[in-house]
Design a protein around this motif. Structure first.
Motif, PDB file in Angstrom:
ATOM      1  N   UNK A   1      30.516  38.895  11.668  1.00 64.15           N
ATOM      2  CA  UNK A   1      29.663  37.719  11.546  1.00 64.15           C
ATOM      3  C   UNK A   1      29.280  37.557  10.160  1.00 64.15           C
ATOM      4  N   UNK A   2      30.006  37.798   9.077  1.00 69.70           N
ATOM      5  CA  UNK A   2      29.660  37.823   7.745  1.00 69.70           C
ATOM      6  C   UNK A   2      30.947  37.173   7.001  1.00 69.70           C
ATOM      7  N   UNK A   3      30.685  36.220   6.113  1.00 70.30           N
ATOM      8  CA  UNK A   3      31.775  35.674   5.243  1.00 70.30           C
ATOM      9  C   UNK A   3      32.230  36.883   4.422  1.00 70.30           C
ATOM     10  N   UNK A   4      33.405  36.766   3.686  1.00 72.56           N
ATOM     11  CA  UNK A   4      33.870  37.678   2.742  1.00 72.56           C
ATOM     12  C   UNK A   4      33.116  37.803   1.542  1.00 72.56           C
ATOM     13  N   UNK A   5      32.520  36.615   1.165  1.00 76.36           N
ATOM     14  CA  UNK A   5      31.331  36.759  -0.074  1.00 76.36           C
ATOM     15  C   UNK A   5      30.380  37.465   0.498  1.00 76.36           C
ATOM     16  N   UNK A   6      29.781  37.175   1.659  1.00 73.62           N
ATOM     17  CA  UNK A   6      28.466  38.076   1.928  1.00 73.62           C
ATOM     18  C   UNK A   6      28.863  39.609   2.313  1.00 73.62           C
ATOM     19  N   UNK A   7      30.033  39.780   2.488  1.00 73.18           N
ATOM     20  CA  UNK A   7      30.255  41.311   2.639  1.00 73.18           C
ATOM     21  C   UNK A   7      30.554  42.115   1.336  1.00 73.18           C
ATOM     22  N   UNK A   8      31.190  41.545   0.312  1.00 75.73           N
ATOM     23  CA  UNK A   8      31.681  42.129  -0.678  1.00 75.73           C
ATOM     24  C   UNK A   8      30.034  42.709  -1.386  1.00 75.73           C
ATOM     25  N   UNK A   9      30.345  44.077  -1.770  1.00 80.54           N
ATOM     26  CA  UNK A   9      29.281  44.960  -2.209  1.00 80.54           C
ATOM     27  C   UNK A   9      28.179  45.540  -1.096  1.00 80.54           C
ATOM     28  N   UNK A  10      28.471  45.334   0.096  1.00 81.43           N
ATOM     29  CA  UNK A  10      27.746  46.072   1.302  1.00 81.43           C
ATOM     30  C   UNK A  10      28.241  47.025   1.496  1.00 81.43           C
ATOM     31  N   UNK A  11      27.464  48.104   2.103  1.00 83.58           N
ATOM     32  CA  UNK A  11      28.013  49.092   2.753  1.00 83.58           C
ATOM     33  C   UNK A  11      28.267  49.269   4.233  1.00 83.58           C
ATOM     34  N   UNK A  12      28.864  50.299   4.811  1.00 81.46           N
ATOM     35  CA  UNK A  12      29.051  50.116   6.341  1.00 81.46           C
ATOM     36  C   UNK A  12      27.600  50.334   7.206  1.00 81.46           C
ATOM     37  N   UNK A  13      26.678  51.129   6.478  1.00 82.03           N
ATOM     38  CA  UNK A  13      25.433  51.094   6.994  1.00 82.03           C
ATOM     39  C   UNK A  13      24.615  49.738   7.113  1.00 82.03           C
ATOM     40  N   UNK A  14      25.028  48.932   6.178  1.00 80.86           N
ATOM     41  CA  UNK A  14      24.584  47.534   6.087  1.00 80.86           C
ATOM     42  C   UNK A  14      25.226  46.525   7.030  1.00 80.86           C
ATOM     43  N   UNK A  15      26.141  46.865   7.540  1.00 77.67           N
ATOM     44  CA  UNK A  15      27.147  46.057   8.479  1.00 77.67           C
ATOM     45  C   UNK A  15      27.176  46.439   9.955  1.00 77.67           C
ATOM     46  N   UNK A  16      27.340  47.891  10.082  1.00 74.59           N
ATOM     47  CA  UNK A  16      27.354  48.274  11.627  1.00 74.59           C
ATOM     48  C   UNK A  16      26.233  49.026  11.997  1.00 74.59           C
ATOM     49  N   UNK A  17      26.018  49.195  13.248  1.00 76.35           N
ATOM     50  CA  UNK A  17      24.986  50.185  13.714  1.00 76.35           C
ATOM     51  C   UNK A  17      25.217  51.504  13.148  1.00 76.35           C
ATOM     52  N   UNK A  18      23.979  52.299  13.094  1.00 79.38           N
ATOM     53  CA  UNK A  18      23.999  53.629  12.670  1.00 79.38           C
ATOM     54  C   UNK A  18      24.995  54.629  13.244  1.00 79.38           C
ATOM     55  N   UNK A  19      25.179  54.605  14.514  1.00 81.94           N
ATOM     56  CA  UNK A  19      26.195  55.339  14.964  1.00 81.94           C
ATOM     57  C   UNK A  19      27.638  55.093  14.648  1.00 81.94           C
TER      58      UNK A  19
END
Length: 780
Positions: free
Chosen positions: A191-209
């Motif tokens: 649900x994020x564009x590539x520009x929004x994803x760049x620099x994020x970690x998996x913990x900032x994108x997925x649920x914790x599990x």
């Protein structure tokens, strides 16, 4: 020339004066002058007057002394001047010589400088040409670089379009585990564009599990620098959940420095759902067969048991014939049902062998007595022949061998309208001390056309010939026979002539047993037995059989009743049905073990569900298994094994079973020969090469099979067959040989099962081969 002489004289005179000194030369000159003057005066006077006077000499001496010094002075000065001139001239000459030498040196230096200058001029010309060439190359490189940049830009755009058009999920992360790019599917998923994803970690994108699982697999890639594959459910931003197979690989720059990881995700939701459906269908099929097994074997148990007991009563000849027909028909039905059960086991690779000590003569008599009833029912003659010498006892799975020969004999009776059916057995010694036992089943029936002989062992295949239309069947019996014979490391062959009959030959390498033979008759009596069975008919048949064998029987109809009786009384044996109205037999066995009621009491399962393997029953607390319908021979075998045989004999049976299993999957003779000739290390290397190449071979084979490219499948199977044969993998070689027979009429109906069987054999047989090689190292 004269000038040179004068110069030479004058120079020499001057050199003399310089050498002896002016004074000495002057004195000498005066003396010489005086002498010459006196001599001249004397000569002149004598010439003129003829007389010489003293005065003449005095005058001469006086004049000489008067003039000589001035002359001498003059000549001295002259000589001095000449000497000075000569020295000056000499200095000038020397100076001129030096000047000449310097001029020569200067000339040489000038020539050298001229040459150097010419060389520098040439170098400058070359440098200028080189510079012009460099400028031209640089201009061309700039032009090419510009073109390459444009091409790279186009390729980058194309690659980006391809990546975005891919249905797979694609993203890449850097060494810090942060997103560095992705495709359109990843954008839809997060649900994020590539520009929004760049620099994020998996913990900032997925649920914790999910993030923890993703980070763990990422770390595994970084730790091992190897590809990691995992399967996981991902939730899209719109709420959809899809099942992905994720493959993560490290990627590097041109210098070999790792930049991060690439992740590719294939949407496997449909496949997962299909697998779930297939697994559910298999479970449903297994449950269905288990239910049918229980439901059909219950009445079959009654038919077989009661007809067998009825045959032992006093009957008329006609009644005995009818009862024998009922008995033979029930056994026939049971064996057909066994084929269906074994077909399911083969599909799940759960068919197993259980070696026992068997008397071949008694085995032949038992089998012949049943077949004779079937043959007599059709008005056929039956002959049984034992060709001596024959080993008295052999190690074999009697149940499986009986099933193979029963199928062959039943087919012989079925396809023979008149004449006879015969069964013979003979044996010959082998090099390893075992015995090659050969069974022959002959009939005088309709025969099999020559072109059909290679096809009759195919699953579901039936001969399409007018003479065979009167006899129908499932087409699975001979296929199962072949697989069972192969499991026993044997071979089955067929010869036939249409209109004259057929001969099947089964050859089995069997170990000769030196243990005491299993008692055909029961060796123990007076046992207090608790029979746990909920069906009246089964209770009646089992109780009658056990009491006829001299045992004491107490009956429980439910699991609770069985537990109550076991708590109140000590039994020698518990015969436990698995399907009871209030609980399963496994639950009953578990409770008995927990309460310590089965420490001295063996528990034997009574079951019509032969889907499970014997080992599964043993793992659930049982000591042995008796299948329904209950056979007297099996009861005798189990009772004697539990109460009349030594424990060491049981251990030997297990060890020999394992050895037989090894013989069925490995060509031990070839392997031993290879170890002896080329060495164990070379054999290990060959096995390693086979193990490394096999995934690629199987991948190509499976792709060709999916694409229905029959020739490629056969070609790949041929490669696998050759490779397996070279390292002694006999079972893999046999399976691959079946796959490569593309002209098989039922090839397409069976090839998928064969490929699955091949895949399973590769997974199971390679570890056993490596274990065998390791064992050789230990032995050495």
């Amino acid at each position: 020339m004269e000038e040179k002489t004068v110069d030479s004289w004058a120079i020499r005179f001057a050199q003399i004066v310089s050498r002896f000194g002016t004074l000495r030369v002057s004195v000498l000159f005066v003396i010489i002058t005086l002498f010459l003057t006196l001599a001249g005066s004397y000569a002149i006077r004598m010439g003129i007057s003829g007389e010489v006077y003293l005065v003449d000499f005095v005058t001469a001496i006086f004049l000489t002394l008067l003039s000589a010094p001035w002359v001498l002075f003059f000549f001295s000065e002259l000589i001095k001047q000449l000497e000075n001139s000569r020295n000056s001239l000499k200095d000038v000459v020397e100076q001129l010589e030096r000047l000449r030498e310097e001029d020569v040196l200067l000339n040489r230096e000038l020539q050298s400088n001229i040459r150097r200058l010419n060389h520098e001029i040439e170098q400058r010309k070359d440098a200028q040409l080189e510079r012009e060439k460099v400028f031209a190359d640089l201009e061309q490189e700039i032009k090419n670089k510009s073109q390459k940049e444009q091409q790279a830009k186009r390729l980058s755009t194309l690659l980006r379009s391809i990546i975005d058009a891919s249905p797979d999920l694609i993203y890449y992360r850097n060494e810090e585990g942060r997103f560095a790019g992705c495709n359109r599917v990843a954008e839809e998923m997060t649900g994020k564009t590539e520009a929004e994803l760049i620099g994020l970690t998996p913990h900032q994108v997925y649920d914790e599990e999910l993030a923890s699982q993703v980070v763990a697999s990422d770390q595994e890639v970084f730790d091992s620098n190897a590809t990691v594959t995992e399967e996981l459910w991902l939730r899209f931003a719109d709420g959809r959940r899809r099942y992905f197979e994720m493959r993560k690989v490290p990627f590097f720059d041109h210098d070999g420095h790792r930049l991060g990881l690439l992740a590719f995700g294939r949407d496997m939701t449909d496949r997962k759902q299909a697998e779930t459906a297939v697994n559910q269908a298999n479970r449903d099929k297994t449950a269905f067969i288990a239910t049918i097994s229980h439901e059909l074997r219950t009445p079959l148990n009654g038919i077989v048991g009661l007809s067998r007991m009825l045959r032992d009563t006093r009957l008329t000849e006609e009644q005995f014939s009818w009862v024998s027909t009922i008995y033979a028909s029930a056994i026939t039905l049971g064996n057909i049902f066994n084929d269906i059960i074994d077909l399911d086991k083969l599909g799940r690779d759960r068919l197993e062998l259980s070696l026992k000590t068997v008397s071949l003569k008694e085995f032949m008599q038992e089998l012949s007595s049943i077949i004779q009833l079937l043959a007599a029912d059709k008005g056929l003659a039956f002959e049984s022949e034992i060709i001596e010498p024959l080993p008295a006892l052999v190690e074999v799975d009697g149940t499986r061998l009986r099933q193979v020969l029963w199928n062959l004999l039943f087919n012989a009776v079925k396809f023979t309208q008149k004449g006879k059916v015969s069964l013979s057995v003979e044996a010959s010694a082998t090099e390893n001390g075992a015995s090659l036992v050969k069974f022959k089943v002959k009939d005088s029936g309709v025969g099999i056309p020559k072109e059909e002989l290679e096809n009759i062992f195919a699953m579901y295949y039936q001969v399409n010939h007018p003479d065979h239309q009167t006899a129908t069947g499932t087409g699975i019996g001979l296929a199962i026979c072949q697989k069972m014979v192969e499991m026993m490391n044997g071979d089955i062959k067929v010869n036939s002539v249409v209109g004259e009959g057929t001969c099947f030959t089964v050859e089995l390498p069997l170990a000769i047993s030196h243990k005491p033979a299993q008692f055909k008759e029961i060796a123990v009596s007076g046992l207090n037995i608790l029979l746990v069975e909920d069906i009246e008919l089964n209770v009646m048949v089992a109780k009658a059989l056990l009491e006829k064998l001299g045992q004491n029987v107490d009956v429980a109809m439910t699991g609770g009743e069985a537990l109550d009786k076991a708590r109140s009384q000590q039994y020698d044996l518990i015969l436990l049905d698995i399907q009871l109205p209030d609980m399963t037999g496994f639950d009953v066995a578990s409770t008995l073990h927990e309460e310590g009621l089965a420490e001295q009491t063996p528990i034997v399962a009574l079951t019509a569900n032969v889907i499970k393997t014997r080992q599964e029953y043993l793992n659930n607390g049982m000591d042995d298994v008796i299948a329904k319908p209950i056979k007297k021979s099996r009861v005798v075998e189990v009772f004697n094994a539990l109460f009349a045989e030594e424990q060491v004999e049981k251990i030997c049976v297990v060890e020999e079973a394992e050895e037989s299993e090894l013989l069925s999957i490995l060509d031990l003779d070839l392997l031993q020969m290879l170890v002896d000739t080329i060495g164990q290390e070379m054999v290990r290397t060959s096995v390693k090469v086979f193990q490394e190449n096999m995934p690629e071979y199987m991948h190509v084979l499976e792709i060709a099979l999916s694409a229905k490219e029959k020739d490629e499948v056969c070609s790949q199977a041929h490669k696998i067959k050759g490779a397996a044969g070279s390292v002694g993998l006999a079972r893999i070689q046999k399976i691959a040989n079946r796959i490569q027979q593309g002209d098989h009429p039922a090839w397409w109906e069976n090839v998928h099962d064969w490929v699955e069987e091949l895949q399973m054999a590769i997974q199971q047989d390679l570890p056993k081969l490596n274990d065998w090689l390791s064992q050789q190292t230990i032995d050495d």
